[in-house]
Enzyme design. Structure first.
Site, PDB file in Angstrom:
ATOM      1  CD  GLU A 209      -2.954  -0.873   0.100  1.00  0.00           C
ATOM      2  OE1 GLU A 209      -2.984  -0.034  -0.641  1.00  0.00           O
ATOM      3  OE2 GLU A 209      -3.863  -1.871   0.130  1.00  0.00           O
ATOM      4  CG  ASP A 354      -5.893  -6.867  -7.426  1.00  0.00           C
ATOM      5  OD1 ASP A 354      -4.796  -7.345  -7.031  1.00  0.00           O
ATOM      6  OD2 ASP A 354      -6.542  -6.260  -7.153  1.00  0.00           O
ATOM      7  CD  GLU A 523     -10.656  -1.494  -8.705  1.00  0.00           C
ATOM      8  OE1 GLU A 523     -11.634  -1.052  -8.495  1.00  0.00           O
ATOM      9  OE2 GLU A 523      -9.614  -1.410  -7.870  1.00  0.00           O
TER      10      GLU A 523
END
Ligand code: DMJ
Length: 620
Positions: A209, A354, A523
């Site tokens: 992150e 992902d 997304e």
């Protein structure tokens, strides 16, 4: 167990024989034929003789030559040579690439072939997105400047990401791209005044992150503010680019402890910034997507700092994953830093899986796919994985045939789950980008740059983008849930519809109660942006505008900022109390770019990291 429904070759509409798969023998015979008809060399007996000698010599060379790279280590640790691999590699078709241009030619091409945004309708819509960004930032600044995130309903800040002011850094390059100089100046000054000190004092942060949001944001800000002279300068506000670079180096030096403390090439998940030490996540595992989605950032930092250590550590992860066993290129979502092996069998392209797939192709593109063959293995891994996706994970819903990507929670031998996280909606954009390498589809087709795999992936991209858009269209608010299930012959549930009765896909998409929230995620609009740039089909812009209007209607908070929602299937929706940093870093940036001029951040010159921070593609 349900049968898999391969994403069939029949679904490809394009009929360019040049793209079809051909056996090596066919390639050889066709090449000879071409020589014969085109140049008539073979009618001369000396010519025939020379061609025969040439092919004979080539075949001998391929069979006999071996290099240390062709070695594999067997269980006892002995190195064995695999000559056949080399032959296979030589016969395998290399990826089709756009012609290599000098950096100057490249920049000229990008600006001369892109249509400017002369349509006033889209210019006005782009302006609306800019105003939304300004509104979001003002709310954040008013109630929570310096905190990671704004809680717009309670009108205060919260440090959910370790306390590095993540919204400031995530938003900075969006403000640069939008030309919002006041915000660039505010955010840039905050970085200059506070961030180094914060980094030296703060405790635990997550490697991934922090890399994608903070390091990525700093690196992009460095580039867009003129950090590498002559490539791009989108702002004259804020501090000198060297400020961003210095902070980025300090942060990355501490993050490197995640790699150095680990006994394998797989980094630990968490870092204590002030002490520069790292430890595994509770339970010991790292997420596959997390360890494989820091390479764009670390590579670029090495390029601009001149210090290879960042890239070296980060690339070891991908080189290591290359050696691990996979299921048709697909990988489990957990990996152990302790053993270096994958853990469990859960395969999905949603959370924790992902961006592994995203970075395979993007790191290859970043590293100068056009001239650097050291990273071809990443392209190979990506192509194999996408084949695996088409074979094992793609199905069609009933009754109306939406193409979606499901999961294999118990591995390839277990039952298929028709569950698709909104996170999977990054995939249409990545597939389209991987197919044309950032060129328009028209240009790529005209120049015969698309292989059979590229065409399959491009078709899948367009089909999946439809499913992603319908996840919005099917709900009462016009906003997508966090997770959707698709109705198939094996799976159905009544009474879990999205709330938009006029949607023709009301029966195809099932939304469970626990999955009805919306976190302002990017997304789908990310994929709409990439697909619009590549296909020029204006339906992607229309869809993006519809989504933007729904965000405006249901997530805007009167007192400032935008908020996540608890349930997108009811109107008015119950609200949560968080404005995620990626709403400013990604969602609004992609919408702005979708409605704007193609020459801004051209896709054949930049790769976006997984947090939408653009980094330049290597040109030398
Ligand atoms: C972002 O932080 C990144 O896009 C990440 O790869 C996935 N999740 C969020 C946005 O949804």
């Amino acid at each position: 167990m349900s049968k898999s429904l391969p994403y069939s070759v029949k679904d490809v509409h394009y009929d360019n024989a040049k793209f079809r798969h051909r056996s090596p023998l066919k390639v050889l015979s066709q090449s000879l034929l071409t020589l014969n008809t085109k140049r008539n060399y073979a009618s001369c007996s000396t010519g025939k003789f020379l061609i025969l000698i040439l092919f004979f010599g080539l075949a001998c060379l391929m069979l006999m030559s071996r290099s240390p790279n062709d070695s594999s280590t067997n269980e006892k640790g002995k190195v064995t040579f695999v000559g056949g691999l080399r032959l296979g590699r030589l016969l395998r078709k290399p990826p089709r690439l756009p012609p290599r241009l000098s950096p100057d030619e490249g920049l000229l091409r990008s600006s001369s072939t892109n249509a400017s945004n002369s349509d006033p309708k889209w210019a006005a819509r782009q302006q609306s997105v800019k105003e939304a960004f300004d509104y979001a930032w003002s709310g954040y600044r008013k109630f929570s400047m310096g905190y990671d995130e704004l809680m717009p309903i309670s009108q205060r800040g919260v440090d959910g990401l370790g306390g590095l002011g993540a919204t400031v850094v995530d938003a900075l390059d969006t403000a640069m791209i939008m030309g919002l100089d006041n915000i660039v100046s505010e955010a840039g000054s905050w970085v200059e005044a506070h961030l180094l000190e914060r980094i030296s004092q703060k405790g635990q942060v997550n490697l991934f992150e922090t890399t994608i949001r903070v390091l990525g944001g700093l690196l992009s800000a460095y580039h867009l503010s003129g950090g590498e002279q002559g490539t791009m300068n989108m702002t004259h506000s804020g501090p000198n680019p060297a400020v961003y670079l210095n902070v980025a180096k300090d942060l990355a030096d501490r993050l490197l402890s995640a790699f150095k403390s680990s006994p394998t090439s797989v980094p630990f998940s968490d870092v204590i910034l002030r002490d520069s030490i790292a430890h595994p996540a509770p339970g010991g595992m790292s997420s596959t997507a997390e360890v494989a989605s820091v390479q764009l950032e670390f590579n670029y930092l090495s390029a601009i700092s001149g210090d290879p250590k960042y890239s070296t550590e980060a690339m070891k992860v991908l080189a290591h994953i290359k050696t691990l066993p996979k299921t048709e290129g697909l990988v489990p979502i957990y990996i152990s830093p302790d053993s270096g092996e994958f853990v469990g069998e859960n395969i999905r392209l949603g959370s924790r899986g992902d961006s592994y797939y995203e970075y395979l192709i993007k790191v290859w593109l970043q590293q100068g796919a056009k001239f650097n063959s050291d990273f071809t293995y990443l392209h190979d891994m990506y192509i194999e994985a996408m084949k695996g996706v088409r074979h094992l994970l793609v199905r069609k819903s009933i009754p109306n045939g939406l193409v979606f990507v499901g999961e294999l929670p118990y591995g390839p031998k277990g039952e298929f789950s028709p569950k698709m996280d909104h996170l999977v909606c990054f995939l249409p954009g990545t597939l389209a980008l991987g197919a044309t390498k950032g060129l328009t589809k028209e240009k790529a087709l005209k120049e015969n740059l698309l292989s059979f795999e590229d065409l399959e992936n491009l078709k899948l991209a367009e089909d999946l983008a439809k499913a992603c858009f319908e996840m919005y269209e099917v709900t009462a608010t016009g906003l997508a849930p966090e997770i959707a299930y698709f109705h198939t012959e094996e799976y159905s549930e009544d009474g879990l519809e999205g709330g938009n009765k006029s949607s023709m896909y009301a029966k195809d998409i099932i939304i469970k109660h626990a999955d009805r929230h919306n976190l302002l995620r990017p997304e789908t609009v990310e994929s709409l942006f990439v697909l619009f740039r590549i296909t020029k089909d204006t339906k992607y812009r229309d869809q993006g505008w519809q989504i933007f209007e729904a965000f405006e209607k249901y997530t805007k908070v009167k007192t400032g900022g935008y908020t996540s929602l608890d349930d997108v299937t009811e109107v008015p929706p119950h609200r949560r109390d968080k404005m995620e940093t990626f709403f400013l870093g990604e969602t609004l940036k992609y919408l702005y770019l979708l409605f704007g001029d193609d020459s801004v951040i051209p896709l054949d010159k930049f790769v976006f990291n997984t947090e939408a921070h653009p980094l330049p593609i290597r040109t030398t």
